[in-house]
Design an enzyme around this catalytic site. Structure first.
Site, mmCIF file in Angstrom:
data_model
loop_
_atom_site.group_PDB
_atom_site.id
_atom_site.type_symbol
_atom_site.label_atom_id
_atom_site.label_comp_id
_atom_site.label_asym_id
_atom_site.label_seq_id
_atom_site.Cartn_x
_atom_site.Cartn_y
_atom_site.Cartn_z
ATOM 1 N N ARG A 162 0.825 -1.220 0.000
ATOM 2 C CA ARG A 162 0.000 0.000 0.000
ATOM 3 C C ARG A 162 0.854 1.263 0.000
ATOM 4 O O ARG A 162 0.466 2.267 -0.591
ATOM 5 C CB ARG A 162 -0.948 -0.007 1.202
ATOM 6 C CG ARG A 162 -2.085 -0.971 0.963
ATOM 7 C CD ARG A 162 -3.038 -0.983 2.104
ATOM 8 N NE ARG A 162 -4.268 -1.645 1.706
ATOM 9 C CZ ARG A 162 -5.103 -2.236 2.539
ATOM 10 N NH1 ARG A 162 -4.837 -2.240 3.824
ATOM 11 N NH2 ARG A 162 -6.187 -2.808 2.094
ATOM 12 N N LYS A 194 -17.568 -13.628 3.706
ATOM 13 C CA LYS A 194 -18.689 -12.711 3.932
ATOM 14 C C LYS A 194 -19.569 -12.585 2.677
ATOM 15 O O LYS A 194 -19.397 -11.680 1.862
ATOM 16 C CB LYS A 194 -18.157 -11.337 4.363
ATOM 17 C CG LYS A 194 -17.416 -11.394 5.706
ATOM 18 C CD LYS A 194 -16.959 -10.051 6.179
ATOM 19 C CE LYS A 194 -15.701 -9.521 5.663
ATOM 20 N NZ LYS A 194 -14.438 -10.029 5.625
ATOM 21 N N GLY A 200 -7.899 -8.017 0.259
ATOM 22 C CA GLY A 200 -6.618 -8.327 0.902
ATOM 23 C C GLY A 200 -6.264 -9.794 0.859
ATOM 24 O O GLY A 200 -5.113 -10.159 0.593
ATOM 25 N N GLY A 255 -12.926 -3.861 0.111
ATOM 26 C CA GLY A 255 -14.302 -3.410 0.315
ATOM 27 C C GLY A 255 -14.692 -2.347 -0.700
ATOM 28 O O GLY A 255 -15.789 -2.375 -1.258
HETATM 29 P P1 AMP Z 1 -13.693 -12.368 2.763
HETATM 30 O O1 AMP Z 1 -13.144 -11.228 3.556
HETATM 31 O O2 AMP Z 1 -15.166 -12.455 2.808
HETATM 32 O O3 AMP Z 1 -13.154 -12.399 1.359
HETATM 33 O O4 AMP Z 1 -13.191 -13.693 3.498
HETATM 34 C C1 AMP Z 1 -11.860 -14.068 3.567
HETATM 35 C C2 AMP Z 1 -11.754 -15.229 4.530
HETATM 36 O O5 AMP Z 1 -12.533 -16.308 4.052
HETATM 37 C C3 AMP Z 1 -10.353 -15.777 4.711
HETATM 38 O O6 AMP Z 1 -9.912 -15.475 6.010
HETATM 39 C C4 AMP Z 1 -10.520 -17.280 4.517
HETATM 40 O O7 AMP Z 1 -9.857 -18.054 5.483
HETATM 41 C C5 AMP Z 1 -12.015 -17.458 4.658
HETATM 42 N N1 AMP Z 1 -12.477 -18.679 3.997
HETATM 43 C C6 AMP Z 1 -12.201 -19.103 2.759
HETATM 44 N N2 AMP Z 1 -12.746 -20.318 2.535
HETATM 45 C C7 AMP Z 1 -13.406 -20.666 3.665
HETATM 46 C C8 AMP Z 1 -14.148 -21.807 4.075
HETATM 47 N N3 AMP Z 1 -14.339 -22.833 3.234
HETATM 48 N N4 AMP Z 1 -14.654 -21.825 5.311
HETATM 49 C C9 AMP Z 1 -14.463 -20.800 6.160
HETATM 50 N N5 AMP Z 1 -13.757 -19.685 5.841
HETATM 51 C C10 AMP Z 1 -13.224 -19.615 4.606
#
Ligand code: AMP
Length: 396
Positions: free
Chosen positions: A37, A199, A353, A376
């Site tokens: 960054r 999320k 990220g 985001g």
């Molecule tokens: P996001 O910020 O929504 O893109 O989420 C990122 C997070 O999703 C990372 O910390 C990953 O460890 C988590 N993630 C990816 N695949 C899975 C899964 N199958 N189950 C739970 N968490 C996950």
């Protein structure tokens, strides 16, 4: 871009306050573990130094929630910036007040001053008018180059713009917007959207907004399981966002109507716990037993997704397809990153990220067309939401 650019304004001998995104990851000893960054802000910073501006930088770091937290000072970022520029960067211990104003007034053309973490004041996130006015008092011109926080209406991203006449867009902000516009304005087809991570609520608006542009949607990571649940497949103890199951059903129907191919992983790597020492097995889709959770996409899914990516001309990826922080669950995300890199014919954009970390883990960052510094912000922008940090800039 219809916003005033840095290039459109005369900055020589002017005090320019620039909002940057120096929200860098730090280890327990306050060492910066990834300076992407800071490097991304260098084009605007170097330009302003060369043009003889008196440069004042402001940023946030982490979430101190209005408290002064020693570990969240911007001092390491200032040191790193000084190293990258090869000049001394003075770092202050606050971002407003008479002492800060005195230091800003002492600045000579071509010098750089870094203010302290703006979020040490609770007024920053409240977009408080008095606080914004105090910050605006420091400078003649305001530039926003912090795309990563452009979706937040804070004092240093929005409020300040009300109290300074000249408000311009930095080079990083411009680059990010142009790169994302390329996805929405006549993207070359086939266009593949890859959505992973955890999320789902953050990702659904992007799926909806890009529905008329994309040809294929590849789902992975935690978000895939809510779709599997919507299809009544057995997902064991995998991550599921119960509140989004019905929305997922709607998306499945809408995608079918629009002839978008929606893929959920053909197979999964599953474990009983999310830990380095967990035993893993691979199961077919819809067969995750109770007590087990999906932690990565399986080998068949990897193969299928690699093929889809190789046939695409445009790809946007947000969210790892597995719990990639744990090496043994990172195979899918690394394969996706490499597949993007290998398709040199396609315009490839990665946002968020965690997906960026996966691209770095795979060692292919230089082979991706654009890596967005704002996770985001890029999602909201692609969802068609007007970002307050962009809206606050002066129109051309
Ligand atoms: P996001 O910020 O929504 O893109 O989420 C990122 C997070 O999703 C990372 O910390 C990953 O460890 C988590 N993630 C990816 N695949 C899975 C899964 N199958 N189950 C739970 N968490 C996950």
């Amino acid at each position: 871009m219809n916003k005033l650019s840095l290039k459109d304004i005369e900055v020589k001998d002017k005090k320019v306050l620039m909002r940057v995104d120096f929200n860098v990851p730090l280890d327990g000893n306050c060492n910066i573990t990834d300076d992407t960054r800071i490097k991304a802000a260098l084009p605007s910073i170097k330009y302003l130094i060369e043009k003889g501006a008196k440069l004042i930088l402001v940023s946030h770091l982490c979430r101190p929630k209005g408290n002064v937290i020693e570990k969240m000072r911007l001092t390491p970022a200032g040191t790193r910036l000084g190293e990258l520029l090869g000049i001394k960067v003075a770092k202050l211990n606050d971002c407003v007040g008479s002492e800060v104003e005195k230091e800003a007034d002492k600045l000579k053309s071509g010098e750089v001053l870094l203010l302290e973490n703006a979020r040490f004041h609770k007024e920053e996130e409240k977009n408080d008018a008095n606080f914004s006015r105090s910050m605006a008092k420091l400078a003649d011109i305001y530039v926003n180059d912090a795309f990563g926080t452009a979706h937040r209406a804070h004092a240093s991203t929005v409020g300040i713009a009300m109290f300074i006449n000249k408000v311009a867009c930095g080079f990083l902000m411009e680059k990010e917007i142009k790169a994302l516009n390329k996805l929405t304005e006549n993207p070359e087809k086939p266009f593949t959207l890859i959505m992973g991570g955890a999320k789902l609520a953050d990702k659904i608006p992007v799926m909806e907004s890009l529905i008329d542009k994309i040809d294929t949607l590849l789902l992975g990571g935690g978000v895939a399981y809510t779709f599997c649940k919507a299809k009544n497949w057995t997902i064991g103890d995998s991550l599921v966002d119960e509140a989004c199951v019905d929305l997922a059903k709607e998306i499945i129907t809408k995608m079918r109507k629009k002839r978008v191919e929606l893929h959920t992983p053909l197979d999964h790597v599953i474990a009983q716990e999310i830990s380095e020492n967990a035993q893993t097995i691979t199961t077919e889709r819809g067969a995750v037993p109770a007590g087990w959770k999906g932690v990565d996409i399986g080998p068949q899914a990897i193969e299928e997704y690699e093929t889809e990516i190789s046939l695409s001309k445009t790809v946007f990826w947000n969210g790892p397809v597995g719990v990639f922080e744990i090496d043994k669950f990172a195979k899918g995300s690394i394969a996706i990153a490499k597949a993007l890199a290998n398709n040199t014919d396609a315009y490839t954009v990665v946002g968020g990220g965690d997906s960026i970390a996966a691209v770095n883990k795979a060692g292919v960052a230089d082979k991706i067309s654009h890596i967005s510094t704002g996770g985001g912000a890029s999602l909201e922008y692609l969802a068609g939401i007007e970002l307050p940090g962009i809206a606050a800039l002066t129109d051309k």
